[in-house]
Design an enzyme around this catalytic site. Sequence first.
Site, PDB file in Angstrom:
ATOM      1  N   HIS A 136      11.037  29.270  -5.285  1.00 49.24           N
ATOM      2  CA  HIS A 136      10.072  30.378  -5.242  1.00 49.24           C
ATOM      3  C   HIS A 136       9.143  30.462  -6.458  1.00 49.24           C
ATOM      4  CE1 HIS A 136      11.857  31.542  -1.595  1.00 49.24           C
ATOM      5  NE2 HIS A 136      12.717  32.441  -1.996  1.00 49.24           N
ATOM      6  N   HIS A 210       8.234  37.916   1.210  1.00 51.44           N
ATOM      7  CA  HIS A 210       9.696  37.899   1.242  1.00 51.44           C
ATOM      8  C   HIS A 210      10.273  39.275   1.606  1.00 51.44           C
ATOM      9  CE1 HIS A 210      13.720  36.564   0.143  1.00 51.44           C
ATOM     10  NE2 HIS A 210      13.246  35.369  -0.160  1.00 51.44           N
ATOM     11  N   ASP A 282      20.176  30.444   6.244  1.00 55.59           N
ATOM     12  CA  ASP A 282      19.254  30.282   5.119  1.00 55.59           C
ATOM     13  C   ASP A 282      18.545  28.957   5.361  1.00 55.59           C
ATOM     14  OD1 ASP A 282      17.884  30.564   2.791  1.00 55.59           O
ATOM     15  OD2 ASP A 282      19.639  30.813   1.494  1.00 55.59           O
ATOM     16  N   GLU A 347      10.545  34.412   6.633  1.00 51.40           N
ATOM     17  CA  GLU A 347       9.518  33.950   5.703  1.00 51.40           C
ATOM     18  C   GLU A 347       8.727  32.816   6.331  1.00 51.40           C
ATOM     19  OE1 GLU A 347      11.733  32.826   2.076  1.00 51.40           O
ATOM     20  OE2 GLU A 347      13.335  33.993   2.947  1.00 51.40           O
TER      21      GLU A 347
HETATM   22  C1  GLA Z   1      15.156  32.602  -0.044  1.00 51.62           C
HETATM   23  C2  GLA Z   1      16.158  31.525  -0.190  1.00 51.62           C
HETATM   24  C3  GLA Z   1      17.526  32.101  -0.289  1.00 51.62           C
HETATM   25  C4  GLA Z   1      17.605  33.107  -1.411  1.00 51.62           C
HETATM   26  C5  GLA Z   1      16.545  34.148  -1.202  1.00 51.62           C
HETATM   27  C6  GLA Z   1      16.505  35.115  -2.336  1.00 51.62           C
HETATM   28  O1  GLA Z   1      15.115  33.118   1.197  1.00 51.62           O
HETATM   29  O2  GLA Z   1      16.092  30.570   0.840  1.00 51.62           O
HETATM   30  O3  GLA Z   1      18.466  31.082  -0.529  1.00 51.62           O
HETATM   31  O4  GLA Z   1      17.403  32.476  -2.634  1.00 51.62           O
HETATM   32  O5  GLA Z   1      15.296  33.567  -1.061  1.00 51.62           O
HETATM   33  O6  GLA Z   1      17.735  35.652  -2.643  1.00 51.62           O
END
Ligand code: GLA
Length: 383
Positions: A136, A210, A282, A347
């Site tokens: 990020h 986000h 994730d 996202e």
């Molecule tokens: C993203 C990542 C996750 C985590 C979040 C923030 O979505 O893919 O693994 O790091 O951000 O907590």
Amino acid sequence: MKNLNIVVLLIVCVVFIISNFECSNKENLTMKIEKQAFGKIENGTIVNLYTLTNANGMKVKITNYGGIVTSIYVPDRQGHFDDVVLGYDDLEGYLKVTPYFGCIVGRYGNRIAKGIFNLNDKTYTLATNNGPNHLHGGIKGFDKVLWTAKEIKGKEKVGLELTYLSKDGEEGYPGNLSVKVIYTLTNDNALKIDYEATTDQPTICNLTNHSYFNLKDAGATPILEHELMLDADYLTPVDSTLIPTGELRSVAGTPFDFKILTKIGARINADDEQIKYGMGYDHNLVLNGKAGELRIAGKLFESTTGRIVEVWTTEPGIQLYSGNFLDGSITGKNGTVYKYRHGVCLETQHYPDSPNQPNFPSTVLNPGEKYQTTTVYKFLVEK
Ligand code: GLA
């Protein structure tokens, strides 16, 4: 006869003008953008909070710190408005600790393996702020900078334009990147996000928002009963550090098949390697349809309130993150404790680690080109 025609035409014109006048008057009365102080950052600069309200009473609050969407108030089946995103009541919270609540993520959203990428025979090294990888945008990404805000008022919409110049070398990325993000709230209860960027040197760019959604109670309970649809036939499977292997794998027969509305909790603890690596969801899903064209990417539905959010995007992928790192250590808005999986992020973005994956759609931005993407979160209610 001719005279009668003229009279009828005149009456039609007058009625049309009056109804339009009433309409635009209603709009002017109800659609608005208000500004208030939200707090101060370390150097004493005042940060603002902008409240966008549409003609239906839907409200979106956005701060120019990190471009964070702090609240989204939408109606339920009974017409009752509630907040549906996680965050803090004041700037203090965001300054102390945030798992990227509601913010603009950049210069590169998601992970870059080992924080290294090559571009035109040069190697660039970025911060490794997520285990062995870059995440990020680094230590101080676009979520932690102050953006310049400009209010926008138009017909049938209100908006906030945020601009930021990311200097050459910031967080290790090459090129001065001039970024513009426009949040627009329309009268059909849609929050539209337009992202634009230009550069003076070849660089990489992958911007997203986000927001953590919980359509039931803004994070007081888990999102496992929420139903999700994602228009995606493939996912980009990852290794144990959440870096894509490069494969595009069919979702068929896996816990990643969300082609029809399915409870997020239905398969979240499945005995599946990918689920184990992500500690739940994730993962990046490869969206069907043509990237570059605004098409529906997914839909989140909460049955007790009837609330729905549809996600539309021009992006090729979407990161589904089921709030697996929320652990009850954060107390957010109205004293709500954000526990394990109390929020879900959708996202929209390019695939993770694209700069190191020659077969993924490119995230390179060259001088003279314009980075331009759009994502829309459209709020509806099932009657
Ligand atoms: C993203 C990542 C996750 C985590 C979040 C923030 O979505 O893919 O693994 O790091 O951000 O907590």
